[in-house]
Enzyme design. Structure first.
Site, PDB file in Angstrom:
ATOM      1  N   GLU A  88       0.845  -1.198   0.000  1.00 14.75           N
ATOM      2  CA  GLU A  88       0.000   0.000   0.000  1.00 14.75           C
ATOM      3  C   GLU A  88       0.881   1.249   0.000  1.00 14.75           C
ATOM      4  O   GLU A  88       1.949   1.258   0.609  1.00 14.75           O
ATOM      5  CB  GLU A  88      -0.892  -0.027   1.245  1.00 14.75           C
ATOM      6  CG  GLU A  88      -1.904   1.090   1.345  1.00 14.75           C
ATOM      7  CD  GLU A  88      -2.841   0.886   2.535  1.00 14.75           C
ATOM      8  OE1 GLU A  88      -3.484   1.869   2.940  1.00 14.75           O
ATOM      9  OE2 GLU A  88      -2.933  -0.251   3.059  1.00 14.75           O
ATOM     10  N   GLU A 143      -3.170  10.405   3.156  1.00 11.14           N
ATOM     11  CA  GLU A 143      -4.373  10.431   3.984  1.00 11.14           C
ATOM     12  C   GLU A 143      -4.487  11.792   4.662  1.00 11.14           C
ATOM     13  O   GLU A 143      -3.595  12.200   5.405  1.00 11.14           O
ATOM     14  CB  GLU A 143      -4.323   9.314   5.022  1.00 11.14           C
ATOM     15  CG  GLU A 143      -4.342   7.926   4.380  1.00 11.14           C
ATOM     16  CD  GLU A 143      -4.265   6.805   5.384  1.00 11.14           C
ATOM     17  OE1 GLU A 143      -5.253   6.089   5.556  1.00 11.14           O
ATOM     18  OE2 GLU A 143      -3.186   6.655   6.001  1.00 11.14           O
TER      19      GLU A 143
END
Length: 258
Positions: free
Chosen positions: A132, A136
């Site tokens: 990943e 964010e």
């Protein structure tokens, strides 16, 4: 499942290198730019009818994904779906992408307890290790974005980068350049983090995601949950430029790197 035993550390290292090379060869996505004048269903899949676990207080709903005025709009609102009191929006590519430049221009939601995310991901549900790469934006602090990456489910690489003027006040550009020997993160064209440790570099091609979700459990990370009405995350553009390809739009980070 067939068990494979490897006789020596040298053979094991060679196998890992070969696996990584094969994983990049397995990427199915080509270079593209999407301005979201429409939602291309050949490229995108809308998450609908589930959530990512007990930490998430909303259910993904296709009703919370729309294209409006040339933007992709993801919403978070009070709308009971299944066992959650809130509904939220997420899209993901149907293809997986390898080394190259990933870019998005977006405006974040602005409530504490919400996460406006632009990231890539692959995992066990795809019969791959959990790799990943993340941007964010946490509603508790809209003057920064958190970057992070996971390699075979191991994270702990978080770093905060400034978003001058506020991630919710206007559109900002987020990009990362993923190569075999490095991972570089950019905010509005400025390099904010560089990773060169081989152990911290993802190896598997991944899907591209946009999501807006909330929590009332992860207070230390995302802040106390606060809801006073529908929240929106707005994405103006996304692009992927594979290594060696021409950049996909004039202001692309990939143009400046070539």
């Amino acid at each position: 499942m067939t068990s494979i035993r490897i006789a020596s550390p040298i053979f094991a290292m060679a196998a890992l290198v070969a696996q990584a090379a094969h994983a990049q060869d397995a990427a199915t996505g080509a270079s593209f730019v999407d301005d979201f004048n429409t939602l291309d269903m050949k490229r995108w899949y809308i998450s609908d009818g589930w959530n990512n676990g007990a930490h998430q207080n909303c259910t993904w709903s296709k009703k919370n994904v729309k294209v409006e005025d040339g933007n992709l709009v993801l919403t978070f609102d009070k709308q009971p779906v299944k066992d959650r009191d809130f509904a939220c929006g997420e899209i993901q590519t149907k293809q997986v992408f390898g080394y190259g430049t990933y870019e998005a221009r977006l405006k974040a939601a602005d409530a504490s307890g919400l996460n406006s995310a632009f990231f890539t991901f692959i995992g066990p549900m795809n019969k791959k290790p959990h790799d990943e790469i993340d941007f964010e934006i946490l509603g508790k602090n809209l003057n920064a974005v958190q970057v992070n990456q996971y390699v075979s489910a191991k994270g702990g690489n978080e770093k905060m980068a400034d978003v001058h003027g506020g991630a919710n006040k206007g559109f900002n550009d987020y990009a990362f350049v993923w190569q075999k020997d490095s991972l570089r993160f950019y905010v509005n064209g400025k390099l904010v983090n560089e990773v060169t440790d081989p152990a911290k570099l993802p190896k598997n091609p991944q899907k591209i995601f946009f999501s807006l979700w909330g929590t009332d459990k992860l207070k230390d990370w995302m802040g106390p949950f606060s809801f006073s009405g529908t929240q929106t995350m707005t994405i103006d553009r996304v692009a992927f430029t594979a290594e060696g390809d021409k950049c996909q739009f004039p202001d692309s980070v990939a143009c400046k790197l070539n």
